[in-house]
Motif scaffolding. Sequence first.
Motif, PDB file in Angstrom:
ATOM      1  N   ALA A 130      47.286 -60.227 -28.739  1.00 28.98           N
ATOM      2  CA  ALA A 130      46.136 -59.698 -29.480  1.00 28.98           C
ATOM      3  C   ALA A 130      46.336 -59.879 -30.978  1.00 28.98           C
ATOM      4  O   ALA A 130      45.392 -60.211 -31.711  1.00 28.98           O
ATOM      5  N   TYR A 131      47.570 -59.695 -31.427  1.00 31.82           N
ATOM      6  CA  TYR A 131      47.851 -59.854 -32.854  1.00 31.82           C
ATOM      7  C   TYR A 131      47.682 -61.308 -33.286  1.00 31.82           C
ATOM      8  O   TYR A 131      47.090 -61.597 -34.332  1.00 31.82           O
ATOM      9  N   PHE A 132      48.197 -62.225 -32.478  1.00 33.17           N
ATOM     10  CA  PHE A 132      48.085 -63.645 -32.823  1.00 33.17           C
ATOM     11  C   PHE A 132      46.622 -64.083 -32.830  1.00 33.17           C
ATOM     12  O   PHE A 132      46.185 -64.832 -33.716  1.00 33.17           O
ATOM     13  N   LYS A 133      45.862 -63.607 -31.872  1.00 30.80           N
ATOM     14  CA  LYS A 133      44.439 -63.943 -31.812  1.00 30.80           C
ATOM     15  C   LYS A 133      43.702 -63.425 -33.040  1.00 30.80           C
ATOM     16  O   LYS A 133      42.778 -64.062 -33.557  1.00 30.80           O
ATOM     17  N   MET A 134      44.153 -62.298 -33.555  1.00 29.80           N
ATOM     18  CA  MET A 134      43.487 -61.658 -34.683  1.00 29.80           C
ATOM     19  C   MET A 134      43.899 -62.257 -36.026  1.00 29.80           C
ATOM     20  O   MET A 134      43.106 -62.329 -36.966  1.00 29.80           O
ATOM     21  N   THR A 135      45.160 -62.701 -36.127  1.00 26.95           N
ATOM     22  CA  THR A 135      45.702 -63.090 -37.435  1.00 26.95           C
ATOM     23  C   THR A 135      46.250 -64.512 -37.488  1.00 26.95           C
ATOM     24  O   THR A 135      46.563 -64.999 -38.577  1.00 26.95           O
ATOM     25  N   ALA A 136      46.422 -65.149 -36.329  1.00 29.40           N
ATOM     26  CA  ALA A 136      47.083 -66.457 -36.235  1.00 29.40           C
ATOM     27  C   ALA A 136      48.530 -66.377 -36.714  1.00 29.40           C
ATOM     28  O   ALA A 136      49.112 -67.372 -37.154  1.00 29.40           O
ATOM     29  N   CYS A 137      49.120 -65.190 -36.643  1.00 27.90           N
ATOM     30  CA  CYS A 137      50.519 -64.984 -37.012  1.00 27.90           C
ATOM     31  C   CYS A 137      51.246 -64.329 -35.840  1.00 27.90           C
ATOM     32  O   CYS A 137      50.635 -63.688 -34.988  1.00 27.90           O
ATOM     33  N   PHE A 138      52.571 -64.486 -35.850  1.00 29.03           N
ATOM     34  CA  PHE A 138      53.378 -63.836 -34.830  1.00 29.03           C
ATOM     35  C   PHE A 138      53.689 -62.405 -35.263  1.00 29.03           C
ATOM     36  O   PHE A 138      53.908 -62.135 -36.442  1.00 29.03           O
ATOM     37  N   ILE A 139      53.749 -61.519 -34.298  1.00 29.72           N
ATOM     38  CA  ILE A 139      54.040 -60.121 -34.593  1.00 29.72           C
ATOM     39  C   ILE A 139      55.494 -59.999 -35.039  1.00 29.72           C
ATOM     40  O   ILE A 139      56.350 -60.767 -34.606  1.00 29.72           O
ATOM     41  N   SER A 140      55.773 -59.066 -35.927  1.00 31.98           N
ATOM     42  CA  SER A 140      57.102 -58.920 -36.518  1.00 31.98           C
ATOM     43  C   SER A 140      57.550 -57.475 -36.416  1.00 31.98           C
ATOM     44  O   SER A 140      56.741 -56.563 -36.264  1.00 31.98           O
TER      45      SER A 140
END
Length: 304
Positions: free
Chosen positions: A279-289
Amino acid sequence: MSFTTYNQTVTSPQIMDWSLVKHLKKGKYSDVYLVKNAMTGQHQTMKAVPKGKRSDFDKSFYHETSALSSLQDIGGVVNLFYCENRLATHNFYIMEYLDANLDDLRMKNFPMTFRPPTILQLLYEMVNITEAIHARGIFHQDMKLSNFMIKFTPRHSQLKLVDFGMAATYDETTHLPSKVFFLNKPFSSPWVSKECAFQPSEEIVTIGMVAVHMALGIVPWYSPDPMRMLYYKTMFVEDPESFLKPYNTHVDAVVKNFVQTPYGELVDYNAKRQILADAYFKMTACFISSNIRAYTIGNDIRLD
């Protein structure tokens, strides 16, 4: 360390190696103070629980100190440094000082709420912490925004779970009906509120309910009438989308997955983390940290 002043009260300006700086807050079972360690000069937190006033006060002290002693090497749990039960009027314990809890940040920034990327990151850390304490056979049983605190460092802000006064071991909770009255607690799952035995799944349900509080700034199922709140809570868990649709939270699917975790089901923590990461990647195009500071951007509630 000197143990010569057992007749001291918690309001004495100096208690053993700690001097009182200020009173921070009053809780149901205890008072919390900012103290200074005379030997190290560091600020720490002291929680003082009145002695012999009520049996549940003594139980709260025992539950919290026992749980924290078992969880000291877990980074997402507040550090316990010392506990003392030989003063005349109070039991007390010394913990690390943390900077702010999530509910205080929410209220300080009202009417702003946490942005969806930050909610996902905080949920990710909550799942990590929950898995770690469950692996030790301990359930917190009182997760809510005010019991998640932030520790600020120059490069990294860390989420930590506090207030283990209602904590219990696996054996104490899963094999017998609940001995703790959860009906009037807004974030207890419907099953636990009905005094079913506490299960690991129910802490995941609670995390999903906490996510709603972060997203909306309100608790839509809350009622001062415990039975009515249980009814609303049950309706919410059965159909969270109908409650959340008017608000456009962007985390509805995650909330639904968490709150509809079947009662008693073996929790797949990796699967929960993957849902949040996707969900985070879909929202931000970044990997969760693991660094929650990375997500305090734009008009978000800042976590530093």
